[in-house]
Write a protein that holds these residues in place. Structure first.
Motif, PDB file in Angstrom:
ATOM      1  N   LYS A   1       0.841  -1.194   0.000  1.00  0.00           N
ATOM      2  CA  LYS A   1       0.000   0.000   0.000  1.00  0.00           C
ATOM      3  C   LYS A   1       0.877   1.245   0.000  1.00  0.00           C
ATOM      4  N   PRO A   2       0.332   2.391  -0.442  1.00  0.00           N
ATOM      5  CA  PRO A   2       1.110   3.634  -0.370  1.00  0.00           C
ATOM      6  C   PRO A   2       1.516   3.942   1.069  1.00  0.00           C
ATOM      7  N   ALA A   3       2.672   4.536   1.230  1.00  0.00           N
ATOM      8  CA  ALA A   3       3.183   4.887   2.558  1.00  0.00           C
ATOM      9  C   ALA A   3       3.509   6.371   2.603  1.00  0.00           C
ATOM     10  N   THR A   4       3.368   6.941   3.784  1.00  0.00           N
ATOM     11  CA  THR A   4       3.667   8.355   3.995  1.00  0.00           C
ATOM     12  C   THR A   4       4.540   8.499   5.230  1.00  0.00           C
ATOM     13  N   ALA A   5       5.487   9.414   5.181  1.00  0.00           N
ATOM     14  CA  ALA A   5       6.327   9.702   6.343  1.00  0.00           C
ATOM     15  C   ALA A   5       6.574  11.198   6.407  1.00  0.00           C
ATOM     16  N   ILE A   6       6.838  11.696   7.596  1.00  0.00           N
ATOM     17  CA  ILE A   6       7.199  13.094   7.802  1.00  0.00           C
ATOM     18  C   ILE A   6       8.642  13.140   8.280  1.00  0.00           C
ATOM     19  N   ALA A   7       9.462  13.914   7.602  1.00  0.00           N
ATOM     20  CA  ALA A   7      10.860  14.078   7.989  1.00  0.00           C
ATOM     21  C   ALA A   7      11.054  15.448   8.614  1.00  0.00           C
ATOM     22  N   SER A   8      11.710  15.481   9.758  1.00  0.00           N
ATOM     23  CA  SER A   8      12.059  16.728  10.430  1.00  0.00           C
ATOM     24  C   SER A   8      13.564  16.894  10.354  1.00  0.00           C
ATOM     25  N   LEU A   9      14.020  18.070   9.923  1.00  0.00           N
ATOM     26  CA  LEU A   9      15.448  18.298   9.738  1.00  0.00           C
ATOM     27  C   LEU A   9      15.919  19.464  10.594  1.00  0.00           C
ATOM     28  N   SER A  10      17.189  19.421  10.970  1.00  0.00           N
ATOM     29  CA  SER A  10      17.723  20.370  11.950  1.00  0.00           C
ATOM     30  C   SER A  10      18.242  21.657  11.320  1.00  0.00           C
ATOM     31  N   SER A  11      17.717  22.017  10.172  1.00  0.00           N
ATOM     32  CA  SER A  11      18.100  23.256   9.503  1.00  0.00           C
ATOM     33  C   SER A  11      16.945  23.701   8.623  1.00  0.00           C
ATOM     34  N   PRO A  12      16.729  25.017   8.489  1.00  0.00           N
ATOM     35  CA  PRO A  12      15.699  25.484   7.561  1.00  0.00           C
ATOM     36  C   PRO A  12      16.105  25.324   6.102  1.00  0.00           C
TER      37      PRO A  12
END
Length: 265
Positions: free
Chosen positions: A211-222
């Protein structure tokens, strides 16, 4: 939505169903201080609290009675101990994207031109188009798309992967990354799991499910940067012979990859 360091804020669910949100913070130890506990869950005299809050005596005593429980006092002390001592020179610096992007980020918009919309980004609500060679899409919320994160040391991205999709091996030269799995995308990582990739570490994501998958990535720089390894190796003008020496691949394979990824030589 972004909240600059030290800014008072709250979240409330105004709907009729349970709500869930993921918060990304610009520190591994960001601290937490709940205003009501700080104001009323303490041993300060009611008279002093009244002067600092402009509330009447009855209201202050009522709130002290509600919040002056032993457990809340312990929590309050814990919040104080965990609170970060770092402070920003200014509350925020919304990016003026027309200015130069330097090591410290973009120059700030003048305060008169800043609006609430600068602190809100809705782009992660919509799935990306996965009809491509990698069957995946990345929707960034970096400073170029979300000027409010300028100078705050964080950014976000949404990853959408169709079955069999892959985010190719890559690095972020300017940031570390925390990935939150919103859907199962490999057998050993489940919805809600978090994985961290230190700055500069090669990594990739692949959807091994049906099935399709979704993830959210948070990064330590703008402005974390992105270098996809395959493009760096084969989407260039270096001679095939040189690439063969650095990758240990044979000539036919190198030329095949150069043709796919737009390289020459």
């Amino acid at each position: 939505m972004v909240f600059p360091q030290g800014l008072l804020h709250f979240q409330a669910n105004a709907g009729g169903k349970p709500a869930t949100a993921i918060a990304s913070l610009s520190s591994p130890n960001p601290g937490l201080q709940i205003t009501a506990f700080a104001l009323f869950g303490n041993n300060l005299t009611s008279a002093l609290v009244e002067k600092t809050t402009f509330l009447d005596d009855a209201q202050v005593k009522k709130l002290k009675a509600i919040l002056d429980m032993k457990m809340l006092q312990i929590l309050f002390l814990l919040f104080i101990l965990l609170s970060s001592t770092n402070a920003l020179v200014q509350d925020f610096c919304v990016a003026n994207l027309k200015g130069p992007d330097g090591p410290a980020g973009y120059p700030c918009k003048t305060e008169a031109k800043v609006t609430v919309d600068d602190f809100v980004f809705s782009g992660l609500a919509k799935a990306g188009n996965t009809s491509n060679i990698i069957k995946a899409a990345v929707t960034p919320a970096f400073v170029a798309q979300f000027p409010g994160v300028n100078g705050l040391g964080l950014s976000l991205a949404r990853l959408d992967l169709a079955p069999g999709g892959v985010i190719p091996l890559h690095t972020h030269p300017g940031a570390s990354e925390v990935l939150v799995a919103n859907s199962v995308y490999v057998k050993t990582v489940h919805k809600g799991d978090i994985m961290v990739f230190p700055q500069g570490l090669l990594h990739f994501q692949a959807n091994a499910g049906g099935k399709p998958a979704t993830a959210i990535a948070s990064l330590s720089s703008p402005n974390p940067g992105l270098q996809i390894t395959a493009f760096a190796l084969f989407g260039n003008n270096l001679t095939s012979a040189l690439v063969e020496k650095t990758t240990f691949l044979d000539d036919a394979q190198v030329k095949k990859l150069k043709a796919i990824l737009g390289g020459t030589g």
